[in-house]
Design a protein around this motif. Structure first.
Motif, PDB file in Angstrom:
ATOM      1  N   UNK A 388      44.014  33.747  45.544  1.00 42.96           N
ATOM      2  CA  UNK A 388      42.476  33.370  45.491  1.00 42.96           C
ATOM      3  C   UNK A 388      42.478  31.815  45.683  1.00 42.96           C
ATOM      4  N   UNK A 389      43.519  31.126  45.166  1.00 44.99           N
ATOM      5  CA  UNK A 389      43.565  29.581  45.831  1.00 44.99           C
ATOM      6  C   UNK A 389      43.718  29.423  47.226  1.00 44.99           C
ATOM      7  N   UNK A 390      44.432  30.260  47.962  1.00 47.21           N
ATOM      8  CA  UNK A 390      44.673  29.872  49.500  1.00 47.21           C
ATOM      9  C   UNK A 390      43.377  30.444  49.862  1.00 47.21           C
ATOM     10  N   UNK A 391      42.815  31.529  49.546  1.00 43.70           N
ATOM     11  CA  UNK A 391      41.695  32.104  50.276  1.00 43.70           C
ATOM     12  C   UNK A 391      40.446  30.967  50.055  1.00 43.70           C
ATOM     13  N   UNK A 392      40.287  30.464  48.965  1.00 40.92           N
ATOM     14  CA  UNK A 392      39.505  29.431  48.772  1.00 40.92           C
ATOM     15  C   UNK A 392      39.475  28.057  49.487  1.00 40.92           C
ATOM     16  N   UNK A 393      40.800  27.676  49.840  1.00 41.42           N
ATOM     17  CA  UNK A 393      41.235  26.579  50.769  1.00 41.42           C
ATOM     18  C   UNK A 393      40.944  26.703  52.126  1.00 41.42           C
ATOM     19  N   UNK A 394      41.157  27.933  52.546  1.00 39.69           N
ATOM     20  CA  UNK A 394      41.322  28.311  54.181  1.00 39.69           C
ATOM     21  C   UNK A 394      40.112  29.106  54.813  1.00 39.69           C
ATOM     22  N   UNK A 395      39.498  29.828  53.905  1.00 37.42           N
ATOM     23  CA  UNK A 395      38.475  30.624  54.336  1.00 37.42           C
ATOM     24  C   UNK A 395      37.459  29.982  55.021  1.00 37.42           C
ATOM     25  N   UNK A 413      34.414  39.504  57.761  1.00 33.63           N
ATOM     26  CA  UNK A 413      35.750  39.972  57.003  1.00 33.63           C
ATOM     27  C   UNK A 413      36.324  39.021  56.149  1.00 33.63           C
ATOM     28  N   UNK A 414      35.979  37.884  56.589  1.00 31.74           N
ATOM     29  CA  UNK A 414      36.600  36.767  55.671  1.00 31.74           C
ATOM     30  C   UNK A 414      35.789  36.498  54.442  1.00 31.74           C
ATOM     31  N   UNK A 415      34.447  36.345  54.723  1.00 32.28           N
ATOM     32  CA  UNK A 415      33.319  36.195  53.940  1.00 32.28           C
ATOM     33  C   UNK A 415      33.356  37.038  52.896  1.00 32.28           C
ATOM     34  N   UNK A 416      33.498  38.120  53.113  1.00 36.59           N
ATOM     35  CA  UNK A 416      33.392  39.537  52.274  1.00 36.59           C
ATOM     36  C   UNK A 416      34.409  39.239  51.120  1.00 36.59           C
ATOM     37  N   UNK A 417      35.480  38.615  51.413  1.00 40.02           N
ATOM     38  CA  UNK A 417      36.306  38.563  50.456  1.00 40.02           C
ATOM     39  C   UNK A 417      36.360  37.298  49.718  1.00 40.02           C
ATOM     40  N   UNK A 418      35.882  36.298  50.578  1.00 41.23           N
ATOM     41  CA  UNK A 418      35.838  34.824  49.626  1.00 41.23           C
ATOM     42  C   UNK A 418      34.663  34.773  49.073  1.00 41.23           C
ATOM     43  N   UNK A 419      33.318  35.281  49.389  1.00 38.71           N
ATOM     44  CA  UNK A 419      32.323  35.423  48.862  1.00 38.71           C
ATOM     45  C   UNK A 419      31.515  33.862  49.123  1.00 38.71           C
ATOM     46  N   UNK A 420      31.840  33.383  50.442  1.00 41.60           N
ATOM     47  CA  UNK A 420      31.197  32.240  50.963  1.00 41.60           C
ATOM     48  C   UNK A 420      30.147  32.748  51.791  1.00 41.60           C
ATOM     49  N   UNK A 421      29.246  31.868  51.513  1.00 37.26           N
ATOM     50  CA  UNK A 421      27.707  32.221  52.363  1.00 37.26           C
ATOM     51  C   UNK A 421      27.612  31.270  53.523  1.00 37.26           C
TER      52      UNK A 421
END
Length: 421
Positions: A388-395, A413-421
């Protein structure tokens, strides 16, 4: 052996000749392509029957001769070998194996940023075919140079083919524990390895040198089966200011005797040394018919204006084998298949027993690759894992790059996992 100089009245002609040498290519295999294509297609469709037909036509093998060489036949060759040959084969195998083991890459993993772990896994190919020529000379050394690195890589299935293997080659095969050895070669053997027959299952990669028809066949199957490289005639360059005349001349002839189309060049600023080398080569080739042909066709002593020019020409030639005066010369060599340093380092030692592989790039291909190595029998599989930490940083950064390229599916595909809008 022709002496040419980049200084004086013949400078222009010399530079034109050097440019021709730099741009050299062996078109012998291109001339062999039409015949090789017919053979390859015949074996692809006809399998063992075609192999036997070509074995009879080209190698004089009877229909009753088994394609596969038994382990008993290999053992008998080993048992009949002289103690001195066995000792030489064992030492060569030991040195080649030690060198290949040192070459082998390792698995690794690390975290370039917190939350991301990346790495590589090293995996062997599943099956390789080792081509061992048996034409003008028996070459047990080539069996060692192809099979041992494959063993070090961990390849589970190693196949050797040779149309008429010498007892020395069969002895080497027994020593290495080879279990699949087939009595076939030429374009038909390459096709059998690439596409398979009832007797010979196909492989993932074909390695080893051969004649023009073997090289042509390798080029034809390369989209269906991986190959190591397209080998041309043997090459040697000696670049020296202070070398021993006899050592230089004998090395030039040693490599020249491989093939009438071999390439033998001496580069120096020392005109007196060049003349002595030319004279010594002339004396030595009298007793070596093949070397005499090669020296007549492609033997040159190049006298340059400066050491810097000699080095530039050497790198432009990108030779298969290169001899230099001292280890300080390693700093300027950029292009060479294998380097030999000093008068004691006879080039044929590398053909047999030093450890580094003797299957080397020719035709200037040393500009872009080295010789056969354990790497030719391996795959490097990369690995990546996020938390989760890596995803939040690099997504967010990856999404930015994906959208800049217009690849919205990548971004989603990245946004689905990271929940970034």
């Amino acid at each position: 052996m022709k002496l040419i100089s980049t200084k004086g009245r013949g400078a222009k002609a010399a530079r034109e000749r050097i440019a021709t040498l730099v741009a050299r290519r062996s078109d012998a295999y291109m001339r062999a392509v039409p015949a090789a294509r017919k053979i390859v297609e015949s074996v692809r469709k006809g399998g063992d029957a075609a192999l036997r037909r070509y074995g009879k036509q080209f190698d004089g093998l009877s229909q009753q001769t088994p394609l596969q060489i038994s382990t008993e036949e290999m053992k008998a060759a080993w048992d009949a070998a002289s103690p001195s040959l066995k000792q030489a084969l064992k030492q060569a195998e030991k040195n080649i194996r030690a060198f290949a083991t040192k070459q082998r890459p390792r698995d690794f993993s690390f975290s370039p940023v917190p939350g991301l772990t990346v790495g590589q896994q090293v995996r062997p190919l599943g099956a390789v075919g080792c081509y061992v020529p048996s034409g003008r000379y028996p070459l047990p050394s080539t069996l060692l140079m192809t099979v041992v690195p494959a063993q070090v890589a961990g390849v589970p299935r190693i196949v050797v083919i040779s149309p008429k293997p010498a007892p020395e080659t069969l002895a080497a095969a027994h020593m290495l524990g080879v279990t699949e050895f087939y009595r076939t070669g030429g374009a038909q053997g390459v096709a059998a390895l690439a596409y398979g027959t009832a007797t010979i299952a196909k492989v993932d990669k074909i390695v080893g040198p051969g004649n023009a028809y073997v090289t042509a066949a390798k080029s034809l199957v390369a989209f269906d089966c991986s190959i190591d490289m397209l080998a041309g005639p043997t090459e040697i360059v000696v670049t020296s200011e202070t070398g021993d005349v006899e050592a230089i001349a004998s090395d030039l002839i040693a490599q020249a005797e491989h093939d009438p189309d071999a390439f033998a060049v001496f580069v120096t600023t020392n005109e007196a040394l060049a003349k002595l080398v030319v004279a010594d080569v002339k004396l030595r080739v009298r007793t070596n018919r093949i070397a005499a042909q090669a020296i007549r066709n492609n033997g040159f002593a190049i006298v340059t204006e400066s050491v810097e020019e000699a080095r530039e020409i050497t790198n432009a030639l990108a030779p298969e084998h290169l001899t230099v005066d001292s280890d300080a010369d390693l700093a300027w060599v950029q292009n060479a298949g294998s380097i030999f340093i000093g008068n004691e380092s006879a080039q044929p030692l590398g053909d047999y027993i030093s450890g580094p592989n003797h299957t080397l790039p020719t035709g200037g291909i040393a500009r872009v690759r080295g010789g056969l190595s354990v790497m030719d029998f391996l795959k490097l599989i990369t690995v990546q894992q996020y938390d989760a930490q890596g995803l939040k940083r690099l997504a967010p950064l990856a999404i930015e790059l994906a959208e800049a390229e217009g690849l919205t599916g990548h971004a989603e595909a990245i946004r689905v996992r990271s929940r970034y809008e």
